[in-house]
Design an enzyme around this catalytic site. Structure first.
Site, PDB file in Angstrom:
ATOM      1  N   GLU A   1      48.374  13.224 -17.414  1.00 53.64           N
ATOM      2  CA  GLU A   1      49.186  13.525 -16.238  1.00 53.64           C
ATOM      3  C   GLU A   1      48.777  12.677 -15.047  1.00 53.64           C
ATOM      4  O   GLU A   1      49.511  12.570 -14.075  1.00 53.64           O
ATOM      5  CB  GLU A   1      49.023  15.004 -15.859  1.00 53.64           C
ATOM      6  CG  GLU A   1      49.343  15.961 -16.994  1.00 53.64           C
ATOM      7  CD  GLU A   1      48.723  17.325 -16.771  1.00 53.64           C
ATOM      8  OE1 GLU A   1      49.452  18.242 -16.373  1.00 53.64           O
ATOM      9  OE2 GLU A   1      47.502  17.467 -16.997  1.00 53.64           O
TER      10      GLU A   1
ATOM     11  N   ARG B   1      47.227  24.802 -24.137  1.00 58.65           N
ATOM     12  CA  ARG B   1      46.559  24.167 -22.995  1.00 58.65           C
ATOM     13  C   ARG B   1      45.636  25.191 -22.351  1.00 58.65           C
ATOM     14  O   ARG B   1      46.065  26.304 -22.025  1.00 58.65           O
ATOM     15  CB  ARG B   1      47.602  23.694 -21.982  1.00 58.65           C
ATOM     16  CG  ARG B   1      46.996  23.007 -20.756  1.00 58.65           C
ATOM     17  CD  ARG B   1      48.087  22.587 -19.775  1.00 58.65           C
ATOM     18  NE  ARG B   1      48.735  23.741 -19.167  1.00 58.65           N
ATOM     19  CZ  ARG B   1      49.871  23.675 -18.464  1.00 58.65           C
ATOM     20  NH1 ARG B   1      50.469  22.521 -18.305  1.00 58.65           N
ATOM     21  NH2 ARG B   1      50.398  24.756 -17.931  1.00 58.65           N
TER      22      ARG B   1
ATOM     23  N   ARG C   1      51.347  27.581 -22.476  1.00 55.89           N
ATOM     24  CA  ARG C   1      50.694  27.726 -21.176  1.00 55.89           C
ATOM     25  C   ARG C   1      49.935  29.050 -21.164  1.00 55.89           C
ATOM     26  O   ARG C   1      50.535  30.118 -21.250  1.00 55.89           O
ATOM     27  CB  ARG C   1      51.723  27.713 -20.051  1.00 55.89           C
ATOM     28  CG  ARG C   1      52.670  26.508 -20.063  1.00 55.89           C
ATOM     29  CD  ARG C   1      53.667  26.630 -18.923  1.00 55.89           C
ATOM     30  NE  ARG C   1      54.668  25.576 -18.921  1.00 55.89           N
ATOM     31  CZ  ARG C   1      55.855  25.677 -19.527  1.00 55.89           C
ATOM     32  NH1 ARG C   1      56.169  26.794 -20.166  1.00 55.89           N
ATOM     33  NH2 ARG C   1      56.713  24.688 -19.487  1.00 55.89           N
TER      34      ARG C   1
ATOM     35  N   HIS D   1      62.884  27.904  -8.672  1.00 56.66           N
ATOM     36  CA  HIS D   1      62.940  28.981  -9.667  1.00 56.66           C
ATOM     37  C   HIS D   1      64.329  29.099 -10.277  1.00 56.66           C
ATOM     38  O   HIS D   1      64.479  29.404 -11.457  1.00 56.66           O
ATOM     39  CB  HIS D   1      62.513  30.307  -9.029  1.00 56.66           C
ATOM     40  CG  HIS D   1      61.037  30.507  -9.006  1.00 56.66           C
ATOM     41  ND1 HIS D   1      60.397  31.336  -8.124  1.00 56.66           N
ATOM     42  CD2 HIS D   1      60.056  29.968  -9.773  1.00 56.66           C
ATOM     43  CE1 HIS D   1      59.099  31.299  -8.347  1.00 56.66           C
ATOM     44  NE2 HIS D   1      58.865  30.482  -9.333  1.00 56.66           N
TER      45      HIS D   1
ATOM     46  N   CYS E   1      55.298  16.724 -23.350  1.00 59.45           N
ATOM     47  CA  CYS E   1      55.538  18.155 -23.130  1.00 59.45           C
ATOM     48  C   CYS E   1      56.081  18.447 -21.734  1.00 59.45           C
ATOM     49  O   CYS E   1      56.158  19.597 -21.322  1.00 59.45           O
ATOM     50  CB  CYS E   1      54.284  18.981 -23.381  1.00 59.45           C
ATOM     51  SG  CYS E   1      52.919  18.634 -22.259  1.00 59.45           S
TER      52      CYS E   1
ATOM     53  N   ASN F   1      56.015  15.689 -15.740  1.00 62.61           N
ATOM     54  CA  ASN F   1      56.228  16.183 -14.374  1.00 62.61           C
ATOM     55  C   ASN F   1      55.116  15.705 -13.446  1.00 62.61           C
ATOM     56  O   ASN F   1      55.368  15.133 -12.374  1.00 62.61           O
ATOM     57  CB  ASN F   1      56.279  17.716 -14.363  1.00 62.61           C
ATOM     58  CG  ASN F   1      57.408  18.269 -15.191  1.00 62.61           C
ATOM     59  OD1 ASN F   1      58.221  17.528 -15.736  1.00 62.61           O
ATOM     60  ND2 ASN F   1      57.465  19.582 -15.305  1.00 62.61           N
ATOM     61  N   ASP F   2      53.870  15.952 -13.848  1.00 64.47           N
ATOM     62  CA  ASP F   2      52.751  15.545 -13.007  1.00 64.47           C
ATOM     63  C   ASP F   2      52.536  14.043 -13.054  1.00 64.47           C
ATOM     64  O   ASP F   2      52.164  13.434 -12.039  1.00 64.47           O
ATOM     65  CB  ASP F   2      51.473  16.273 -13.427  1.00 64.47           C
ATOM     66  CG  ASP F   2      51.307  17.605 -12.693  1.00 64.47           C
ATOM     67  OD1 ASP F   2      51.623  17.643 -11.489  1.00 64.47           O
ATOM     68  OD2 ASP F   2      50.877  18.583 -13.307  1.00 64.47           O
TER      69      ASP F   2
ATOM     70  N   ARG G   1      55.890  17.060  -6.598  1.00 65.87           N
ATOM     71  CA  ARG G   1      57.033  17.471  -7.420  1.00 65.87           C
ATOM     72  C   ARG G   1      57.646  18.791  -6.993  1.00 65.87           C
ATOM     73  O   ARG G   1      58.701  19.183  -7.498  1.00 65.87           O
ATOM     74  CB  ARG G   1      56.632  17.535  -8.895  1.00 65.87           C
ATOM     75  CG  ARG G   1      55.637  18.628  -9.270  1.00 65.87           C
ATOM     76  CD  ARG G   1      55.182  18.398 -10.703  1.00 65.87           C
ATOM     77  NE  ARG G   1      54.289  19.416 -11.209  1.00 65.87           N
ATOM     78  CZ  ARG G   1      54.665  20.455 -11.945  1.00 65.87           C
ATOM     79  NH1 ARG G   1      55.939  20.602 -12.230  1.00 65.87           N
ATOM     80  NH2 ARG G   1      53.792  21.332 -12.375  1.00 65.87           N
TER      81      ARG G   1
END
Length: 557
Positions: free
Chosen positions: A411, A322, A286, A184, A482, A434-435, A445
């Site tokens: 992904e 998405r 998102r 975070h 993205c 990322n994925d 991740r």
């Protein structure tokens, strides 16, 4: 001069004196309570409720991603199962302080053992517990220091409640000894544009008042820098500030090849800032924030109002939404909250939506109605697509509700390997780096123990991206990026060379990426990408790209 290595967040550089976060409150005594169980229970519950309201208030003040994080923390604080554990300890004769401390510690161990998204959230419980114990004791909770002058904040890790409201006029940079690029602290630092290096274990030895250089681009903290190093860092910071204040132009390479630069947004409140920072649209909206804080799915009317507000902020511009990406590691009672041994490979994304199709249908209806009411160019995509059949399913369902442009997230490596067939059935693809990296490298991740594998520079990941880019070019279908990779300016150039037709990122990264693209032509970008692809690992790919980028453009015949 001593060089302390960590993970850089962003590309900034800053310098200044260190100010360290105060040490956590000492653990409460395990001595029996001298008060009644009812009194102790009342103290504990009042403190938990007060802290939850404070976290919500801080979130409302901060807005954006910080609000989502802090509201999630408030929900964790008031978890009924956690409250039951506190009550049980008090009933056994313990004090409210010790009951809170021990119950939170027990929950933390449980979450840490789960790994993944929930494991990453375990550290958040420490901050909540400290705040509750401080409230019970009637003392201030440990927080950001105020030495009376601008400073570099050094901490073990920074709680979301503190990161969200950092005074950016005073905090020159942030250094943590723990945490990774998906913590975070990193997420919020990236969103706020704070110069940061996380996971720099050696920073534990830095002393209050000593001058350091925090170089996020290199992922290092320099202690005891020379006057020359300080001047070089100052010049770099000024050059970056000048680039950020330069007139905003559409994203493009040096030869005029358009590479639209878009924003990743978690809610409509971030739209105005994204536009001000030069976003040409939205590459990833998102929608999870509408669902994660509720015990039931929002209605079509509730969703339509939010989507309309977002689309109205981008008239005549592309907005890629998405559909709900939840389930498994982000369980929802009304979608899928069944425990899974390996949630990253479980019922999530499009899989979870197919199992609860009415939720997907309602969302598509709300998105289509919002599109009809505004002038924005709405594109809608599905997460975690793994097969051609899933692609056809989503596109056909989206068409049924009047969605004009329906695409997929790439992904999962299978979708990248079959990109020609996936894109034949979809209007566009957007690569979630990322994925894609997580699945290509078999490295969660959100798990710090394998963080070194979670690097989108790895040639295996770049090759998958190249496959998707080539399929898009052959079929004349757009291929966007993205994931966080798009926010790395040099990697952004490589992605353009691999066939990406647009890049979407946190708004704070737009200026750096825009400037980097303007330094290279499409031929340059392809040459730099080939250099990275020829490497054997992520580090050497990055080095090869950097070397290729500094070479003069070869003379054209």
């Amino acid at each position: 001069m001593t060089e302390l290595r960590g993970v850089g967040i962003g590309l900034g550089v800053a310098q200044g004196p260190v100010a360290r976060m105060a040490d956590p409150l000492p653990a409460p005594s395990d001595a029996p309570s001298t008060a009644s169980a009812d009194d102790e229970t009342a103290r504990a519950r009042e403190a938990v409720a007060a802290v939850a309201r404070e976290l919500e208030a801080r979130g409302a003040q901060a807005g954006g991603a910080a609000q989502e994080v802090l509201e999630a923390q408030a929900m964790m604080a008031e978890d009924p199962a956690l409250q039951a554990e506190i009550d049980a300890r008090i009933a056994a004769g313990k004090t409210a302080e010790w009951a809170v401390h021990d119950a939170f510690a027990s929950f933390r161990e449980t979450l840490a053992a789960m790994g993944g998204y929930l494991g990453e959230r375990a550290a958040d419980l420490d901050d909540v517990a400290q705040r509750v114990v401080a409230r019970i004791r009637g003392v201030p909770a440990p927080g950001v220091p105020d030495p009376g002058h601008p400073f570099v904040l050094v901490a073990k890790d920074l709680a979301p409640a503190d990161t969200a409201l950092l005074d950016l006029d005073k905090v020159l940079a942030l250094v943590t000894t723990e945490g990774g690029p998906t913590s975070h602290t990193a997420i919020l630092a990236r969103g706020k544009g704070i110069v940061a290096v996380v996971g720099a274990a050696g920073a534990a030895g830095l002393a209050d008042g000593e001058t350091v250089i925090v170089d996020a681009a290199a992922g290092v903290v320099l202690s005891a820098p020379t006057a020359e190093e300080l001047e070089q860092a100052r010049a770099r910071a000024e050059a970056r500030a000048a680039a950020a204040s330069a007139p905003i132009t559409p994203g493009s390479l040096a030869d005029g090849t358009a590479i639209p630069l878009l924003a990743n947004l978690g809610n409509p409140e971030g739209a105005a800032e994204a536009v001000a920072l030069g976003a040409e649209g939205v590459g990833l909206f998102r929608t999870e924030f509408l669902f994660l804080s509720s015990d039931r799915a929002p209605t079509v009317e509730q969703q339509r109002a939010v989507y309309t507000a977002l689309l109205e902020a981008f008239p005549e511009r592309k907005v890629v939404a998405r559909v709900l990406d939840a389930g498994a590691d982000k369980p929802l009672a009304f979608l899928n909250d069944a425990p899974e041994d390996n949630p990253a490979l479980g019922l999530r994304g499009i899989r979870a939506l197919r199992a609860s199709e009415q939720i997907l249908r309602d969302q598509l209806q709300a998105l289509a109605e919002a599109d009809a009411a505004t002038s924005a160019d709405l594109w809608v995509m599905a997460p975690m697509i793994a097969t051609v059949e899933e692609t056809r399913y989503f596109v056909e369902l989206a068409r049924e509700y009047g969605v004009k442009t329906a695409g997929v997230m790439v992904e999962v490596p299978s979708a990248a390997l079959l990109a020609d067939r996936v894109l034949a059935a979809a209007d566009f693809a957007s690569i979630g780096t990322n994925d894609l990296t997580q699945y290509a490298m078999a490295a969660d991740r959100l798990l710090g123990s394998v963080a070194s594998f979670q690097d989108p520079w790895h040639p295996a990941v770049l090759r998958l991206i190249q496959d998707v880019g080539a399929a898009g070019a052959a079929l004349d279908k757009p291929v966007g990026i993205c994931g966080e990779a798009a926010a790395d300016p040099l990697l952004a150039v490589v992605l353009a060379g691999l066939g990406a037709t647009s890049l979407s990122m946190a708004p704070a990264a737009l200026a750096d990426v825009r400037a980097a693209l303007l330094e290279h032509t499409l031929d340059d970008a392809r040459r730099i990408a080939e250099a990275a692809l020829a490497a054997e690992d992520a580090a050497s790919a990055r080095d090869a790209a950097r070397a290729a980028a500094t070479q003069k453009k070869e003379t054209q015949p």
